[in-house]
Design an enzyme around this catalytic site. Structure first.
Site, short mmCIF file in Angstrom:
data_model
loop_
_atom_site.label_atom_id
_atom_site.label_comp_id
_atom_site.label_asym_id
_atom_site.label_seq_id
_atom_site.Cartn_x
_atom_site.Cartn_y
_atom_site.Cartn_z
N SER B 50 0.83 -1.21 0.00
CA SER B 50 0.00 0.00 0.00
C SER B 50 0.87 1.26 0.00
O SER B 50 0.39 2.35 -0.31
CB SER B 50 -0.93 -0.01 1.21
OG SER B 50 -0.16 -0.08 2.39
N HIS B 51 2.13 1.14 0.36
CA HIS B 51 3.04 2.30 0.30
C HIS B 51 4.17 2.08 -0.70
O HIS B 51 5.15 2.81 -0.70
CB HIS B 51 3.63 2.59 1.68
CG HIS B 51 2.61 3.11 2.63
ND1 HIS B 51 1.80 2.28 3.36
CD2 HIS B 51 2.24 4.37 2.95
CE1 HIS B 51 0.98 3.01 4.09
NE2 HIS B 51 1.22 4.28 3.87
N ALA B 127 5.95 4.88 3.60
CA ALA B 127 5.72 3.95 4.72
C ALA B 127 6.39 4.52 5.96
O ALA B 127 7.59 4.78 5.98
CB ALA B 127 6.29 2.59 4.39
N LEU B 128 5.60 4.69 7.01
CA LEU B 128 6.12 5.33 8.21
C LEU B 128 7.19 4.47 8.89
O LEU B 128 8.10 5.01 9.54
CB LEU B 128 4.95 5.61 9.17
CG LEU B 128 5.12 6.74 10.17
CD1 LEU B 128 5.47 8.04 9.48
CD2 LEU B 128 3.86 6.91 11.00
N ASP B 182 4.17 0.04 12.56
CA ASP B 182 3.43 1.27 12.27
C ASP B 182 1.96 0.92 12.13
O ASP B 182 1.61 -0.19 11.72
CB ASP B 182 3.97 2.03 11.06
CG ASP B 182 3.86 1.26 9.76
OD1 ASP B 182 3.54 0.06 9.80
OD2 ASP B 182 4.12 1.84 8.70
N ASP B 192 -7.17 0.52 1.99
CA ASP B 192 -7.88 -0.75 2.14
C ASP B 192 -9.38 -0.58 1.94
O ASP B 192 -10.05 -1.50 1.48
CB ASP B 192 -7.58 -1.36 3.52
CG ASP B 192 -6.13 -1.85 3.62
OD1 ASP B 192 -5.59 -2.27 2.58
OD2 ASP B 192 -5.56 -1.79 4.72
N ARG B 309 3.33 -14.35 15.32
CA ARG B 309 3.97 -13.35 14.44
C ARG B 309 4.09 -12.04 15.18
O ARG B 309 3.12 -11.46 15.62
CB ARG B 309 3.13 -13.18 13.18
CG ARG B 309 3.94 -12.70 12.01
CD ARG B 309 3.14 -12.77 10.73
NE ARG B 309 1.99 -11.90 10.81
CZ ARG B 309 0.84 -12.12 10.20
NH1 ARG B 309 0.67 -13.18 9.48
NH2 ARG B 309 -0.14 -11.26 10.32
N PRO B 311 5.08 -7.91 15.48
CA PRO B 311 4.98 -6.77 14.57
C PRO B 311 6.22 -6.71 13.67
O PRO B 311 7.34 -6.78 14.16
CB PRO B 311 4.92 -5.57 15.51
CG PRO B 311 4.40 -6.10 16.80
CD PRO B 311 4.91 -7.51 16.88
#
Lengths: 343, 343
Positions: B50-51, B127-128, B182, B192, B309, B311
């Site tokens: 998405s980024h 992307a942060l 993030d 999304d 999982r 982050p």
């Protein structure tokens, strides 16, 4: 604090005078007892009952537990860096530790634009909002985290590792007391689970798990070897994790999941850490004045968009009523305090 | 970047060489184009689609909109205080603004124990996670916030005031790349919602409202005058509000709700602010070594408690595959990039 039948309304100063000797009786120094009594009475004044008089029994039980908190601890302050204050609470309470460093922390934030306070080996049982509000009164933005006793599972996990790990934030705003919010990063505060169990109420969905790791809405199952989950799914869980890093790894203390309470049944305080970050808005805005005015503008936009109650509104309203009319103390609470005082 | 039918796998450096001239073609200086291309390619490498390449059309549309972002802006850096850096992005992109201040910010954090960077008048489309990771590579803990275009209602409200206002956090950890997360403070990222609308999927409950302020699971209703809500109820909403204060009031910039995009249909960047807080764990831990080791210990506890999982795990896994085998680029994306390059 006399009378029977209905709630008395007691001025803040009188309530402090009632609470402070109780704390001293169970082992606090006069200075520590007074700071904790002020904190506890102020939480009650603000309607933050879960951190108000309700906690007095927790303070007493904890002070009575051999080898747990040191009510006479004198915090040691290390000027670690131009913008960094390390405070060793020396197994004492967090509130007096932070109070001991507050003025220096404010000075550091003003001189450097930003400052951090890292408190280790401390016991926190107060309302976190009261930790940050004085910094906003001094014109600073404050953000704080504490970790605590293991009560919250990692995302998708089956065993508690995190504490309820609250976050609090405070900022000056024009025309009113600072905007302050505090929130557990757990789905619910521990005290509220206990309350639901006592009253036989089911918990909302996505609040906790039982001892087998299965989702449950039964508060007793959460308390009996189960655990809470973080608020807000994996995002809240990441914040629970972040708080552990800020409050244990960063301050040089223990993680919530490392705390061994087995030899201390009934104690109500963790032995954990706290980090406070302070930012001076004047450094951020340069020659633009009126940071507090901009915050007020934002809050007006928020109200106009339909949010009727802002974070902290209820607390400030309770405070204003209490300042005018006194803090309500029920007959049951008066009896409890009398019992603790006679202890 | 040739071939047809299936995804090519392209080395990071080659992808940067493909993207950079496109950005330059639409008005970025060579220096800005290169930084944005690196950011975009790195997001794609990390599987943060998405980024990643998906954003190239957004960059181009935004650069084409008269009077919006300045792709040639040279950020101005003000050494505001020993621990505080102010960066005026001068209506340019946030990524080059932060890059321009990065070394000084790291030096300030090491000298003062803590530092803040406040970026104003900036456009963020990257992307942060990539903003904070380099600070953790340098041994610091980093926390950042950005505000953006209005898309999120205040808690219980009926009109958007906040942006999706993401938070990102990075910390060193022993034996692995930094732990980075993030998260939008909205229930869902805007992209999304667009994807769900395109694919005809309903949104989960508690994601958004329609233009009348009523809860809806229809992504089109959210996009057509409706809004998202914050994640995690009133707690997430308090964080959305906090991000506005950090990124607008604190940096001297505009709130998400003040941004007027009416003259700029189709632009994909806000004109907003960013704040980065940096903490040097050595200041926090004093003579205790191995902060990164303690973080690794915590993460082991988290995995043992059943969180499979962590982050950022997926991102690091995608990165490792891409470093070995190249970054997958679909035929459709190759066509899009070729079209933009021919523009």
């Amino acid at each position: 604090m006399t009378g029977t039948g209905s709630s008395d309304r007691v001025p803040l100063a009188d309530l402090v005078e009632t609470l402070s000797p109780i704390l001293e009786r169970y082992g606090c120094s006069n200075a520590v007892a007074r700071l904790l009594a002020e904190n506890c009475a102020a939480a009650e004044r603000d309607g933050a009952h879960s951190h108000g008089l309700f906690r007095m029994r927790g303070y007493v039980d904890t002070l009575r537990s051999p080898g747990w908190v040191d009510g006479r601890a004198v915090p040691s302050i290390e000027d670690a860096a131009p913008g960094f204050l390390r405070i060793d609470a020396r197994n004492g309470f967090a509130v007096p530790a932070l109070a001991a460093g507050r003025d220096l922390a404010i000075r550091k934030a003003r001189e450097n634009g930003v400052a951090a306070v890292a408190i280790r080996d401390s016991h926190h049982l107060g309302a976190l909002s009261l930790d940050v509000e004085p910094f906003a009164d001094a014109g600073l933005v404050a953000l704080t985290f504490i970790n605590s006793m293991r009560a919250v599972v990692p995302f998708g996990g089956h065993r508690a590792v995190f504490g309820t790990n609250p976050i609090a934030f405070a900022t000056p705003r024009a025309g009113d007391a600072p905007l302050v919010f505090d929130m557990a990063t757990s789905s619910m505060a521990n005290g509220d689970v206990q309350l639901a169990a006592r009253e036989g109420r089911a918990l909302p969905a996505d609040t906790g798990i039982d001892r087998a790791g299965r989702p449950t809405t039964d508060p007793k199952a959460v308390l009996d070897g189960g655990a809470l989950v973080s608020f807000g799914g994996h995002k809240g869980a990441a914040l629970s994790l972040m708080v552990e890093i800020f409050c244990a790894a960063l301050v040089g203390g223990g993680f919530s999941g490392e705390l061994d309470l087995s030899g201390h049944p009934g104690v109500a305080t963790p032995r954990s850490g706290q980090t406070v970050l302070l930012i001076d808005p004047d450094a951020g805005r340069g020659r633009l004045p009126d940071f507090a005015g901009r915050v007020a503008t934002l809050l007006s936009m928020v109200r106009e968009a339909g949010q009727e109650r802002l974070p902290g509104d209820r607390r400030l309203q309770a405070r204003r009523v209490a300042e005018r009319r006194g803090i309500p103390v029920s007959p049951e609470m008066r009896a409890t305090l009398a019992e603790l005082a006679a202890g």
